[in-house]
Design an enzyme around this catalytic site. Structure first.
Site, PDB file in Angstrom:
ATOM      1  N   HIS A   1      -1.505 -16.625   6.483  1.00 44.75           N
ATOM      2  CA  HIS A   1      -0.661 -15.437   6.624  1.00 44.75           C
ATOM      3  C   HIS A   1      -1.142 -14.459   7.690  1.00 44.75           C
ATOM      4  O   HIS A   1      -0.699 -13.325   7.729  1.00 44.75           O
ATOM      5  CB  HIS A   1      -0.550 -14.721   5.275  1.00 44.75           C
ATOM      6  CG  HIS A   1      -0.007 -15.612   4.202  1.00 44.75           C
ATOM      7  ND1 HIS A   1       1.281 -16.085   4.215  1.00 44.75           N
ATOM      8  CD2 HIS A   1      -0.591 -16.140   3.101  1.00 44.75           C
ATOM      9  CE1 HIS A   1       1.475 -16.859   3.158  1.00 44.75           C
ATOM     10  NE2 HIS A   1       0.360 -16.918   2.466  1.00 44.75           N
TER      11      HIS A   1
ATOM     12  N   ARG B   1       4.609 -11.610   2.755  1.00 42.36           N
ATOM     13  CA  ARG B   1       6.073 -11.603   2.679  1.00 42.36           C
ATOM     14  C   ARG B   1       6.755 -11.248   4.001  1.00 42.36           C
ATOM     15  O   ARG B   1       7.984 -11.164   4.058  1.00 42.36           O
ATOM     16  CB  ARG B   1       6.517 -10.664   1.547  1.00 42.36           C
ATOM     17  CG  ARG B   1       6.134 -11.236   0.188  1.00 42.36           C
ATOM     18  CD  ARG B   1       6.385 -10.268  -0.936  1.00 42.36           C
ATOM     19  NE  ARG B   1       7.799 -10.080  -1.192  1.00 42.36           N
ATOM     20  CZ  ARG B   1       8.266  -9.222  -2.088  1.00 42.36           C
ATOM     21  NH1 ARG B   1       7.433  -8.468  -2.790  1.00 42.36           N
ATOM     22  NH2 ARG B   1       9.546  -9.108  -2.286  1.00 42.36           N
TER      23      ARG B   1
ATOM     24  N   PRO C   1       0.797  -1.215   0.000  1.00 44.31           N
ATOM     25  CA  PRO C   1       0.000   0.000   0.000  1.00 44.31           C
ATOM     26  C   PRO C   1       0.835   1.272   0.000  1.00 44.31           C
ATOM     27  O   PRO C   1       1.934   1.314   0.544  1.00 44.31           O
ATOM     28  CB  PRO C   1      -0.796  -0.115   1.285  1.00 44.31           C
ATOM     29  CG  PRO C   1      -0.045  -1.043   2.140  1.00 44.31           C
ATOM     30  CD  PRO C   1       1.003  -1.709   1.343  1.00 44.31           C
ATOM     31  N   GLU C   2       0.264   2.270  -0.630  1.00 44.22           N
ATOM     32  CA  GLU C   2       0.834   3.613  -0.601  1.00 44.22           C
ATOM     33  C   GLU C   2      -0.165   4.501   0.157  1.00 44.22           C
ATOM     34  O   GLU C   2      -1.135   3.990   0.702  1.00 44.22           O
ATOM     35  CB  GLU C   2       1.059   4.114  -2.034  1.00 44.22           C
ATOM     36  CG  GLU C   2       1.912   3.148  -2.844  1.00 44.22           C
ATOM     37  CD  GLU C   2       2.152   3.588  -4.280  1.00 44.22           C
ATOM     38  OE1 GLU C   2       2.241   4.797  -4.523  1.00 44.22           O
ATOM     39  OE2 GLU C   2       2.236   2.710  -5.150  1.00 44.22           O
TER      40      GLU C   2
ATOM     41  N   ARG D   1      18.346  19.705  -4.947  1.00 42.59           N
ATOM     42  CA  ARG D   1      18.425  18.250  -5.005  1.00 42.59           C
ATOM     43  C   ARG D   1      18.838  17.854  -6.418  1.00 42.59           C
ATOM     44  O   ARG D   1      18.226  18.297  -7.387  1.00 42.59           O
ATOM     45  CB  ARG D   1      17.065  17.607  -4.648  1.00 42.59           C
ATOM     46  CG  ARG D   1      16.601  17.931  -3.239  1.00 42.59           C
ATOM     47  CD  ARG D   1      17.563  17.469  -2.161  1.00 42.59           C
ATOM     48  NE  ARG D   1      17.666  16.034  -2.077  1.00 42.59           N
ATOM     49  CZ  ARG D   1      17.063  15.283  -1.156  1.00 42.59           C
ATOM     50  NH1 ARG D   1      16.308  15.853  -0.235  1.00 42.59           N
ATOM     51  NH2 ARG D   1      17.233  13.988  -1.137  1.00 42.59           N
TER      52      ARG D   1
END
Length: 274
Positions: free
Chosen positions: A93, A112, A2-3, A155
């Site tokens: 899981h 994971r 997720p973001e 940057r």
DNA sequence: CGAGGTACCTGACAGC
DNA sequence: TGCTGTCAGGTACCTC
């Protein structure tokens, strides 16, 4: 997985579901997900506390508990937080289970096992991974275009890599970075210091736009992302470049390309992103 | 500071 | 069927 928009969707769901509930028990089936792998101490610290609040900061989920403790959860690539009836069988899981009063569980699934749970006492946020080093929230009212310009100046790194840095701006991940660069017409190969004022403004607007749209559509679901109620997001239907490599660009009909940039699969239109 | 690599872990999928 | 390699929504850590 997720973001920012997916985490925001999960947090909004949890706010409806678990605030006010007491954690009556904790089951740890895989202690790798505990940042400090002391499961006995973890259970002792958490059990019996009431969930007071659920918030988001970047991609972190912050669950405020009674007694001035917080659970800070990062889902990483494959994490899910699911509400399930306590009698439901454990998924393979489901690694950490918070048993709530009312025979419901809050289950932390993580295929994971990259996800982490931190316990923070008071405001010792530096105990929660990089939470205290996060950059600004891109959707905050005080995150203005001028602030973005100021942060981006000097940057020299690649723009794709910079947008993925959580200490530069919090919450962007691979999908929304590709989508924002596409909408801004900026190639992911560009360096940050090559962007014109106009391009920085376009990028700022594109970032806010894709994140807001992502939240509006409850996030992006490819294989198995779901909110706490098991519902999928819809933003995948709005994606313009991510996972659209080999297809026609909606703007110019060139073929969407996918290259490895900043170590990540990066999708872009080589014609209209310059 | 920046670039590039590795590592953490499991599963899906393509190709042979 | 089964093997191998690659890829995956993330981040930490290492070296140059």
């Amino acid at each position: 997985m997720p973001e920012l928009p997916e985490v925001e969707t999960i947090v909004r769901g949890l706010q409806q579901e678990v605030i006010g509930s007491r954690i009556v028990g904790v089951i740890v089936r895989e202690d790798m997900l505990l940042a400090n792998r002391d499961q006995k101490k973890f259970i002792e610290t958490i059990a019996g506390r009431v969930i007071k609040s659920v918030k988001r900061r970047g991609k972190y989920i912050i669950i405020g508990l009674s007694g001035n403790y917080s659970l800070v959860i990062h889902l990483r690539m494959t994490g899910k937080l699911l509400i399930k009836p306590s009698e439901a069988g454990f998924d393979k899981h489901s690694h950490v289970i918070f048993r709530l009063e009312g025979d419901r569980d809050l289950r932390f699934n993580n295929i994971r096992k990259f996800g982490r749970i931190y316990v923070v006492e008071g405001d010792n946020w530096q105990q929660a991974g990089s939470l205290s080093e996060l950059g600004p929230e891109p959707l905050a009212h005080d995150f203005t275009v001028d602030k973005f310009k100021e942060r981006i100046s000097r940057r020299t790194t690649g723009i794709k890599s910079l947008l993925l840095k959580q200490d530069f701006i919090a919450g962007m991940g691979n999908i929304y970075t590709d989508e924002a660069l596409y909408r801004a017409g900026i190639s992911p190969y560009r360096s940050a210091d090559s962007l014109t004022d106009k391009e920085i403004t376009a990028l700022y607007q594109a970032i806010r736009k894709v994140l807001k749209l992502g939240i509006k559509y409850n996030g992006t679901t490819f294989s198995d992302y779901v909110n706490s109620n098991g519902e999928s997001g819809e933003f995948q239907e709005k994606l313009q470049v991510y996972q659209h490599d080999g297809e026609d660009c909606a703007r110019c009909h060139h073929t969407i390309q996918k290259d490895k940039i900043a170590g990540r699969g990066s999708h872009f239109c080589p014609n209209c992103q310059r």
